[in-house]
Design a protein around this motif. Structure first.
Motif, short mmCIF file in Angstrom:
data_model
loop_
_atom_site.label_atom_id
_atom_site.label_comp_id
_atom_site.label_asym_id
_atom_site.label_seq_id
_atom_site.Cartn_x
_atom_site.Cartn_y
_atom_site.Cartn_z
N VAL A 52 -8.70 49.40 48.99
CA VAL A 52 -8.70 47.94 49.14
C VAL A 52 -9.72 47.33 48.16
O VAL A 52 -9.46 46.32 47.51
CB VAL A 52 -9.03 47.54 50.60
N HIS A 53 -10.86 48.01 48.06
CA HIS A 53 -11.87 47.52 47.11
C HIS A 53 -11.41 47.69 45.68
O HIS A 53 -11.62 46.82 44.82
CB HIS A 53 -13.19 48.26 47.35
N GLY A 297 -2.02 45.57 54.28
CA GLY A 297 -2.43 44.56 55.27
C GLY A 297 -3.86 44.12 55.04
O GLY A 297 -4.20 42.94 55.14
N GLN A 298 -4.71 45.10 54.70
CA GLN A 298 -6.11 44.77 54.43
C GLN A 298 -6.25 44.04 53.08
O GLN A 298 -7.04 43.12 52.95
CB GLN A 298 -6.96 46.05 54.43
N ILE A 299 -5.47 44.47 52.11
CA ILE A 299 -5.54 43.79 50.79
C ILE A 299 -5.14 42.32 50.97
O ILE A 299 -5.82 41.40 50.49
CB ILE A 299 -4.63 44.50 49.76
N ARG A 300 -4.06 42.09 51.69
CA ARG A 300 -3.60 40.72 51.93
C ARG A 300 -4.68 39.92 52.66
O ARG A 300 -4.94 38.76 52.33
CB ARG A 300 -2.29 40.77 52.74
N SER A 301 -5.33 40.54 53.61
CA SER A 301 -6.37 39.85 54.39
C SER A 301 -7.52 39.42 53.49
O SER A 301 -8.01 38.29 53.57
CB SER A 301 -6.91 40.76 55.49
N ALA A 363 0.77 44.13 44.24
CA ALA A 363 1.72 44.84 43.38
C ALA A 363 1.07 46.07 42.75
O ALA A 363 1.68 47.13 42.64
CB ALA A 363 2.24 43.90 42.29
N ALA A 364 -0.19 45.91 42.35
CA ALA A 364 -0.89 47.04 41.70
C ALA A 364 -1.03 48.20 42.68
O ALA A 364 -0.81 49.36 42.31
CB ALA A 364 -2.26 46.59 41.21
N TYR A 365 -1.36 47.90 43.92
CA TYR A 365 -1.47 48.98 44.91
C TYR A 365 -0.10 49.64 45.12
O TYR A 365 0.02 50.86 45.14
CB TYR A 365 -2.03 48.47 46.24
#
Ligand code: RM4
Ligand code: MN
Length: 388
Positions: A52-53, A297-301, A363-365
């Motif tokens: 996520v980071h 979900g965490q990235i979106r958050s 998208a990158a993830y």
């Protein structure tokens, strides 16, 4: 006029703390739907948090929950985090999942149970000593279900006693963060139901005791930004547990239910100086991803918090103050709404590109293949979950 460079500087410096439990399996009391690739231990949770980071650049801290994240050697866990470019953050105590706590933990009428709960809290401070964590976050499920079940007042006395003992045990750089929740699991009284109760206990404890505002822990219609403004003004806002809710403590993705509320909250943070590192607010997420994939979900958050932060920074405060002084109700409201209605996604994409990140973290993830890899690699073992 808004200074765009200054806005970017605040956004670059932003630090959002991720909850380790968001990466494990979770659900409701009806069903936990297991997902493939879910971490089997705290090391794998740290690895997922680091993703996520990696794609957002603003989430370098992972909060632990004990005993869910209990390990033999916390320094080793800290090193594993550092190797992946993240660090261990807040230690969350858990005195709500043991049979002994049926009638409460630190407020239980039985002194032996109170002792057991207090020992767990001390153990959490020992862990903080090992991890170098600054914050101990306390959330108590304690309360009663029926009028007359126990003395409301005696329970406050027991709570105050336990909090004082924990506060006493902290090192000078450590803080006690007291979270509140209106109801659930107790349905008649909670021993820390609201910010006023938390604030009053923190005031008695001292300078390093502060309130945690979990955005999902209020009655519907509560003006959370008022609470934030009030606590910030008196130096007692210690942390956020961000999430969103439609009905109760839904623990959904922050900014999903009410992005406008998130903006209003973050605007109060801004005007209260809460984005200055010295203010010491921990901007944490406290969420579960029951049906959606967890890392995205965490990235979106994180992105939702960034977007609301950017909008709060775009408020032209000089124009706002002028309108306020002039008693221009609609003008003042218009200034705020102008910022809220700005599409900040291009600004954030630009910022990411400038920092060497992909402008589109989701998208990158997805392209990275990490999700497929953990599904293939994490076979066998016992998936992490919240143990409910
Ligand atoms: C509680 C509270 C705490 C969190 C647990 C998992 O409702 O929000 O912050 O640690 O849930
Ligand atoms: Mn919380």
């Amino acid at each position: 006029m808004v200074d765009h460079e200054a806005v970017k500087e605040v956004l670059r410096a932003q630090r959002i703390e991720l909850p380790s439990w968001a990466f494990g399996n979770s659900g409701t009391r009806f069903k936990v739907f297991a997902q493939r690739g879910v971490p089997r231990d705290p090391f794998e949770k740290v690895a997922d948090a680091a993703q996520v980071h990696k794609y957002t650049g603003v989430a370098p801290v992972i909060a632990l929950h004990i005993p869910w994240d209990a390990v033999e050697d916390y320094r080793e866990l800290g090193r594993a985090a550092a190797d992946r470019g993240v660090e261990l953050g807040t230690v969350n105590a858990n005195v709500f999942q043991d049979d002994d706590y049926k009638l409460g933990s630190v407020t239980n009428p039985d002194p032996a149970v109170r002792r057991k709960a207090l020992d767990h809290l001390f153990e959490c401070v020992d862990i903080m000593d090992a991890t170098g964590s600054r914050d101990l976050k306390l959330w108590f499920s304690d309360g009663t279900n029926y009028p007359g079940q126990d003395s409301i007042r005696a329970r406050q006395d027991r709570l105050a006693e336990a909090l004082a003992a924990v506060y006493e045990r902290l090192a000078p750089h450590q803080r006690l963060i007291l979270e509140y929740k209106l109801f659930e699991p107790a349905f008649y009284t909670m021993d820390v139901p609201d910010w006023g109760t938390s604030f009053a206990h923190c005031l008695t404890l001292g300078e390093r005791a502060k309130v945690c505002v979990d955005t999902g822990h209020h009655a519907p219609g509560t003006n959370i930004e008022f609470i934030v403004a009030f606590l910030l003004r008196v130096g007692k806002l210690g942390a956020f547990d961000f999430n969103s809710r439609f009905y109760a403590d839904d623990d959904l993705i922050v900014g999903a239910a009410d992005p406008f509320q998130l903006f209003r909250i973050l605007f109060e943070v801004r005007v209260g100086g809460g984005f200055d590192a010295e203010t010491g607010i921990a901007f944490m997420l406290d969420q579960c991803h029951n049906i959606e994939p967890k890392i995205p979900g965490q990235i979106r958050s994180v992105m939702n918090v960034q977007e609301a932060t950017a909008k709060s920074l775009l408020v032209d405060t000089a124009a706002l103050e002028e309108a306020q002084r002039a008693g221009d109700v609609l003008g003042a409201n218009g200034v705020l709404m102008d910022a809220y209605n700005t599409d900040v996604r291009p600004l954030l994409a630009e910022l990411r590109a400038e920092s060497g990140l992909d402008p589109d973290p989701m998208a990158a993830y997805a392209r990275s293949g990490y999700a497929e890899r953990i599904i293939a690699e994490r076979v066998g073992g016992k998936q992490a979950g919240w143990g409910a």
